[in-house]
Design a protein around this motif. Structure first.
Motif, PDB file in Angstrom:
ATOM      1  N   UNK A 107       0.830  -1.204   0.000  1.00  0.00           N
ATOM      2  CA  UNK A 107       0.000   0.000   0.000  1.00  0.00           C
ATOM      3  C   UNK A 107       0.869   1.261   0.000  1.00  0.00           C
ATOM      4  N   UNK A 108       0.539   2.199  -0.848  1.00  0.00           N
ATOM      5  CA  UNK A 108       1.327   3.418  -1.008  1.00  0.00           C
ATOM      6  C   UNK A 108       1.432   4.236   0.277  1.00  0.00           C
ATOM      7  N   UNK A 109       0.456   4.121   1.150  1.00  0.00           N
ATOM      8  CA  UNK A 109       0.455   4.918   2.380  1.00  0.00           C
ATOM      9  C   UNK A 109       1.678   4.637   3.247  1.00  0.00           C
ATOM     10  N   UNK A 110       2.192   3.411   3.230  1.00  0.00           N
ATOM     11  CA  UNK A 110       3.335   3.071   4.064  1.00  0.00           C
ATOM     12  C   UNK A 110       4.663   3.211   3.356  1.00  0.00           C
ATOM     13  N   UNK A 111       4.642   3.575   2.082  1.00  0.00           N
ATOM     14  CA  UNK A 111       5.868   3.626   1.289  1.00  0.00           C
ATOM     15  C   UNK A 111       6.882   4.625   1.854  1.00  0.00           C
ATOM     16  N   UNK A 112       6.483   5.848   2.109  1.00  0.00           N
ATOM     17  CA  UNK A 112       7.444   6.856   2.583  1.00  0.00           C
ATOM     18  C   UNK A 112       7.985   6.491   3.963  1.00  0.00           C
ATOM     19  N   UNK A 113       7.152   5.905   4.804  1.00  0.00           N
ATOM     20  CA  UNK A 113       7.615   5.468   6.118  1.00  0.00           C
ATOM     21  C   UNK A 113       8.628   4.340   5.970  1.00  0.00           C
ATOM     22  N   UNK A 114       8.324   3.397   5.096  1.00  0.00           N
ATOM     23  CA  UNK A 114       9.217   2.261   4.859  1.00  0.00           C
ATOM     24  C   UNK A 114      10.576   2.751   4.330  1.00  0.00           C
ATOM     25  N   UNK A 115      10.559   3.693   3.404  1.00  0.00           N
ATOM     26  CA  UNK A 115      11.793   4.234   2.837  1.00  0.00           C
ATOM     27  C   UNK A 115      12.582   4.981   3.914  1.00  0.00           C
ATOM     28  N   UNK A 116      11.893   5.806   4.685  1.00  0.00           N
ATOM     29  CA  UNK A 116      12.560   6.575   5.743  1.00  0.00           C
ATOM     30  C   UNK A 116      13.196   5.654   6.773  1.00  0.00           C
ATOM     31  N   UNK A 117      12.471   4.645   7.201  1.00  0.00           N
ATOM     32  CA  UNK A 117      13.004   3.707   8.186  1.00  0.00           C
ATOM     33  C   UNK A 117      14.219   2.985   7.616  1.00  0.00           C
ATOM     34  N   UNK A 118      14.137   2.558   6.363  1.00  0.00           N
ATOM     35  CA  UNK A 118      15.267   1.846   5.748  1.00  0.00           C
ATOM     36  C   UNK A 118      16.499   2.734   5.669  1.00  0.00           C
ATOM     37  N   UNK A 119      16.326   3.986   5.246  1.00  0.00           N
ATOM     38  CA  UNK A 119      17.462   4.901   5.119  1.00  0.00           C
ATOM     39  C   UNK A 119      18.050   5.222   6.490  1.00  0.00           C
ATOM     40  N   UNK A 120      17.206   5.576   7.434  1.00  0.00           N
ATOM     41  CA  UNK A 120      17.694   5.953   8.769  1.00  0.00           C
ATOM     42  C   UNK A 120      18.369   4.769   9.446  1.00  0.00           C
ATOM     43  N   UNK A 121      17.732   3.613   9.412  1.00  0.00           N
ATOM     44  CA  UNK A 121      18.293   2.445  10.082  1.00  0.00           C
ATOM     45  C   UNK A 121      19.634   2.050   9.466  1.00  0.00           C
ATOM     46  N   UNK A 122      19.680   2.018   8.149  1.00  0.00           N
ATOM     47  CA  UNK A 122      20.926   1.654   7.480  1.00  0.00           C
ATOM     48  C   UNK A 122      22.017   2.672   7.763  1.00  0.00           C
ATOM     49  N   UNK A 123      21.671   3.955   7.671  1.00  0.00           N
ATOM     50  CA  UNK A 123      22.668   4.999   7.895  1.00  0.00           C
ATOM     51  C   UNK A 123      23.225   4.934   9.319  1.00  0.00           C
ATOM     52  N   UNK A 124      22.353   4.848  10.299  1.00  0.00           N
ATOM     53  CA  UNK A 124      22.809   4.820  11.695  1.00  0.00           C
ATOM     54  C   UNK A 124      23.603   3.543  11.970  1.00  0.00           C
ATOM     55  N   UNK A 125      23.078   2.401  11.497  1.00  0.00           N
ATOM     56  CA  UNK A 125      23.768   1.136  11.730  1.00  0.00           C
ATOM     57  C   UNK A 125      25.165   1.169  11.107  1.00  0.00           C
ATOM     58  N   UNK A 126      25.235   1.562   9.840  1.00  0.00           N
ATOM     59  CA  UNK A 126      26.521   1.590   9.149  1.00  0.00           C
ATOM     60  C   UNK A 126      27.460   2.635   9.753  1.00  0.00           C
ATOM     61  N   UNK A 127      26.928   3.789  10.114  1.00  0.00           N
ATOM     62  CA  UNK A 127      27.774   4.832  10.709  1.00  0.00           C
ATOM     63  C   UNK A 127      28.426   4.324  11.996  1.00  0.00           C
ATOM     64  N   UNK A 128      27.672   3.584  12.779  1.00  0.00           N
ATOM     65  CA  UNK A 128      28.220   3.024  14.013  1.00  0.00           C
ATOM     66  C   UNK A 128      29.148   1.838  13.734  1.00  0.00           C
ATOM     67  N   UNK A 129      28.658   0.861  12.939  1.00  0.00           N
ATOM     68  CA  UNK A 129      29.388  -0.398  12.735  1.00  0.00           C
ATOM     69  C   UNK A 129      30.588  -0.268  11.806  1.00  0.00           C
ATOM     70  N   UNK A 130      30.535   0.666  10.872  1.00  0.00           N
ATOM     71  CA  UNK A 130      31.625   0.782   9.907  1.00  0.00           C
ATOM     72  C   UNK A 130      32.551   1.962  10.154  1.00  0.00           C
ATOM     73  N   UNK A 131      32.063   3.011  10.804  1.00  0.00           N
ATOM     74  CA  UNK A 131      32.879   4.216  10.941  1.00  0.00           C
ATOM     75  C   UNK A 131      33.196   4.528  12.404  1.00  0.00           C
ATOM     76  N   UNK A 132      32.206   4.845  13.186  1.00  0.00           N
ATOM     77  CA  UNK A 132      32.441   5.391  14.528  1.00  0.00           C
ATOM     78  C   UNK A 132      33.104   4.404  15.490  1.00  0.00           C
ATOM     79  N   UNK A 133      32.493   3.266  15.704  1.00  0.00           N
ATOM     80  CA  UNK A 133      33.022   2.332  16.715  1.00  0.00           C
ATOM     81  C   UNK A 133      34.377   1.758  16.318  1.00  0.00           C
TER      82      UNK A 133
END
Length: 180
Positions: free
Chosen positions: A69-95
Motif C-alpha cells: 500500500x502506497x500509504x506506508x511507502x514513505x515510512x518504509x523508505x525513511x526507516x530503511x534509510x535511517x536504520x541503514x545509515x545509523x547502523x553503518x555509521x556506528x558499525x563501519x565508521x564510529x566504533x
C-alpha cells in the motif's frame, strides 16, 4: 563480511561483495595515522562515510520498490534509510575508527615509555598492531543480515543490540528493516 545471501536471494553489492571493505577504510587510515598526514586519515573517513551514505540510499530505493500500500511507502523508505545509515555509521565508521585510534594511541604511548626503540620503529609497530586488530574487532561489531529466521541472540552483534534497544523501538509498526 556478512554471511552469503541465501540461494535465490538478490546479491547486495554493499554487503556481499568487496565493496563492503570500503566501509573499513577509516580503520586502515587510523592504523596509519602515526605515519601519514592527517589529511590522508580524513580521506579514509570520507571513503567510509561515502560507503555508508551509498548503502543507506540503496536500501531506501529498495524499500521504495517493494509492492505494498502506497500509504506506508514513505515510512518504509525513511526507516530503511535511517536504520541503514545509523547502523553503518556506528558499525563501519564510529566504533571501529575510535577503537583502532585508541589501540594505536595506547600502543604508541606504551612503546614510547617501555622501549628505547627509535620513533620510526615504534610508529610502524603501532601501525602493524592497528592493522592486526581490525579483523579482531569486526566480528563483534558487525552483523549478519537481519531476517525473522535469524532473530535470535546468537545472530545479533553489538550494534544490532544497541539499535534494537534504542532507535528501532521508535519505528512505526512496519516490517523490520534489513539494514544490518
Amino acid at each position: 563480511m556478512s554471511e552469503p545471501p541465501p540461494r535465490g536471494a538478490e546479491r547486495d553489492i554493499f554487503r556481499d561483495t568487496w565493496v563492503r571493505y570500503l566501509g573499513y577504510a577509516n580503520e586502515v587510515g587510523e592504523a596509519f595515522r602515526s605515519l601519514v598526514p592527517a589529511a590522508v586519515v580524513w580521506l579514509s573517513y570520507g571513503v567510509s562515510s561515502s560507503y555508508v551514505l551509498a548503502d543507506a540510499i540503496d536500501k531506501g530505493k529498495k524499500a521504495g520498490d517493494v509492492r505494498s500500500p502506497e500509504a506506508g511507502r514513505s515510512t518504509r523508505v525513511t526507516v530503511a534509510v535511517v536504520d541503514t545509515f545509523v547502523w553503518q555509521a556506528l558499525a563501519s565508521v564510529a566504533i571501529p575508527g575510535f577503537t583502532i585510534n585508541r589501540v594505536c594511541a595506547a600502543s604508541l604511548y606504551i612503546l614510547g615509555t617501555a622501549t628505547r626503540w627509535p620513533l620510526s620503529i615504534r610508529k610502524w609497530t603501532t601501525t602493524a598492531l592497528g592493522l592486526l586488530v581490525i579483523p579482531v574487532i569486526i566480528h563483534p561489531i558487525d552483523s549478519i543480515h537481519w531476517s525473522p529466521a535469524h532473530h535470535c541472540p546468537l545472530s545479533h552483534r553489538s550494534v544490532d543490540f544497541l539499535l534494537d534497544s534504542s532507535l528501532r523501538k521508535l519505528y512505526p509498526s512496519v516490517e523490520k528493516p534489513s539494514s544490518s
